[in-house]
Design a protein around this motif. Structure first.
Motif, short mmCIF file in Angstrom:
data_model
loop_
_atom_site.label_atom_id
_atom_site.label_comp_id
_atom_site.label_asym_id
_atom_site.label_seq_id
_atom_site.Cartn_x
_atom_site.Cartn_y
_atom_site.Cartn_z
N SER A 117 0.82 -1.20 0.00
CA SER A 117 0.00 0.00 0.00
C SER A 117 0.86 1.25 0.00
O SER A 117 1.99 1.24 0.49
N LEU A 118 0.30 2.30 -0.55
CA LEU A 118 0.89 3.64 -0.50
C LEU A 118 -0.24 4.64 -0.41
O LEU A 118 -1.35 4.38 -0.89
N ARG A 119 0.06 5.81 0.15
CA ARG A 119 -0.90 6.89 0.13
C ARG A 119 -0.24 8.12 -0.47
O ARG A 119 0.80 8.58 0.01
N LEU A 120 -0.86 8.64 -1.51
CA LEU A 120 -0.41 9.89 -2.12
C LEU A 120 -1.19 11.04 -1.53
O LEU A 120 -2.37 10.92 -1.21
N SER A 121 -0.50 12.18 -1.40
CA SER A 121 -1.13 13.41 -0.94
C SER A 121 -0.88 14.51 -1.95
O SER A 121 0.15 14.50 -2.64
N CYS A 122 -1.80 15.44 -2.02
CA CYS A 122 -1.64 16.60 -2.90
C CYS A 122 -2.16 17.81 -2.14
O CYS A 122 -3.36 17.92 -1.88
N ALA A 123 -1.25 18.70 -1.80
CA ALA A 123 -1.60 19.92 -1.07
C ALA A 123 -1.80 21.06 -2.05
O ALA A 123 -0.92 21.34 -2.88
N ALA A 124 -2.93 21.73 -1.93
CA ALA A 124 -3.27 22.82 -2.84
C ALA A 124 -3.17 24.16 -2.15
O ALA A 124 -3.42 24.27 -0.94
N SER A 125 -2.80 25.18 -2.90
CA SER A 125 -2.77 26.54 -2.38
C SER A 125 -3.16 27.49 -3.49
O SER A 125 -3.13 27.15 -4.67
N GLY A 126 -3.57 28.71 -3.09
CA GLY A 126 -3.93 29.72 -4.07
C GLY A 126 -5.36 29.63 -4.57
O GLY A 126 -5.69 30.24 -5.60
N LEU A 127 -6.20 28.91 -3.86
CA LEU A 127 -7.59 28.78 -4.28
C LEU A 127 -8.45 28.45 -3.07
O LEU A 127 -7.92 28.06 -2.02
N THR A 128 -9.77 28.60 -3.24
CA THR A 128 -10.72 28.15 -2.21
C THR A 128 -10.98 26.67 -2.48
O THR A 128 -11.86 26.30 -3.25
N PHE A 129 -10.21 25.86 -1.83
CA PHE A 129 -10.08 24.44 -2.16
C PHE A 129 -11.42 23.72 -2.17
O PHE A 129 -11.69 22.91 -3.06
N SER A 130 -12.25 24.00 -1.19
CA SER A 130 -13.48 23.23 -1.03
C SER A 130 -14.48 23.44 -2.17
O SER A 130 -15.45 22.69 -2.29
N LEU A 131 -14.26 24.43 -3.01
CA LEU A 131 -15.20 24.72 -4.10
C LEU A 131 -15.03 23.79 -5.29
O LEU A 131 -15.93 23.71 -6.14
N TYR A 132 -13.89 23.13 -5.38
CA TYR A 132 -13.54 22.46 -6.64
C TYR A 132 -13.38 20.95 -6.51
O TYR A 132 -12.78 20.46 -5.55
N PRO A 133 -13.86 20.25 -7.53
CA PRO A 133 -13.52 18.82 -7.61
C PRO A 133 -12.02 18.65 -7.80
O PRO A 133 -11.35 19.51 -8.40
N MET A 134 -11.53 17.53 -7.30
CA MET A 134 -10.13 17.19 -7.47
C MET A 134 -10.04 15.77 -8.00
O MET A 134 -11.00 14.98 -7.88
N GLY A 135 -8.91 15.43 -8.57
CA GLY A 135 -8.78 14.08 -9.10
C GLY A 135 -7.33 13.62 -9.13
O GLY A 135 -6.42 14.37 -8.79
N TRP A 136 -7.19 12.36 -9.54
CA TRP A 136 -5.87 11.76 -9.75
C TRP A 136 -5.85 11.10 -11.12
O TRP A 136 -6.82 10.46 -11.54
N PHE A 137 -4.72 11.27 -11.80
CA PHE A 137 -4.45 10.62 -13.07
C PHE A 137 -3.11 9.91 -12.94
O PHE A 137 -2.35 10.17 -11.99
N ARG A 138 -2.80 9.07 -13.91
CA ARG A 138 -1.49 8.42 -13.93
C ARG A 138 -1.03 8.22 -15.36
O ARG A 138 -1.84 8.14 -16.28
N GLN A 139 0.28 8.13 -15.51
CA GLN A 139 0.87 7.91 -16.83
C GLN A 139 2.00 6.90 -16.70
O GLN A 139 3.01 7.18 -16.03
N ALA A 140 1.81 5.76 -17.31
CA ALA A 140 2.84 4.72 -17.33
C ALA A 140 3.77 4.96 -18.52
O ALA A 140 3.38 5.62 -19.50
N PRO A 141 4.99 4.42 -18.47
CA PRO A 141 5.93 4.61 -19.58
C PRO A 141 5.34 4.15 -20.91
O PRO A 141 4.80 3.04 -21.01
N GLY A 142 5.43 5.00 -21.91
CA GLY A 142 4.95 4.66 -23.24
C GLY A 142 3.45 4.70 -23.40
O GLY A 142 2.92 4.34 -24.47
#
Length: 120
Positions: A17-42
């Motif tokens: 297991s792993l847990r990723l975190s993403c800290a946001a600044s410069g916006l009213t965070f609670s107003l916006y949807p957030m997501g995760w994407f990934r890109q594998a080699p090639g």
């Protein structure tokens, strides 16, 4: 200016297991949807998971259902991706994403990317 700073990636054995975190600044965070994407080699960048501003709605890719969980803490301006039962094919650079234009529109801002490597 919006900033998205990711942390938590690394090397893990298959089944771990792993847990990723993403800290946001410069916006009213609670107003916006957030997501995760990934890109594998090639490969192209692919959607992983999304969460609404209030956490009432989530959706995730079929490939991670039952294994990955997206969540957020609006008090900390942070979105998380808990990844369990990791597989070798989960190896990729993971990016957090901000949906300024709304739930159904493409992401507007991206984190710097965080490498996740799953050894088989």
């Amino acid at each position: 200016q919006v900033q998205l700073v990711e942390s938590g990636g690394g090397l893990v054995q298959a089944g771990g297991s792993l847990r990723l975190s993403c800290a946001a600044s410069g916006l009213t965070f609670s107003l916006y949807p957030m997501g995760w994407f990934r890109q594998a080699p090639g490969k192209e960048r692919e959607f992983v998971a999304q969460i609404s501003g209030s956490s009432t709605s989530t959706r995730d890719a079929d490939s991670v259902k039952g294994r990955f969980t997206i969540s957020r803490d609006n008090a900390r301006n942070t979105v998380y991706l808990q990844m369990n039962s990791l597989k070798h094919e989960d190896t990729a650079v993971y990016y957090c994403a901000l949906y300024r234009a709304g739930w159904s529109r493409p992401p507007s801002d991206w984190g710097q990317g965080n490498q996740v490597t799953v050894s088989s």
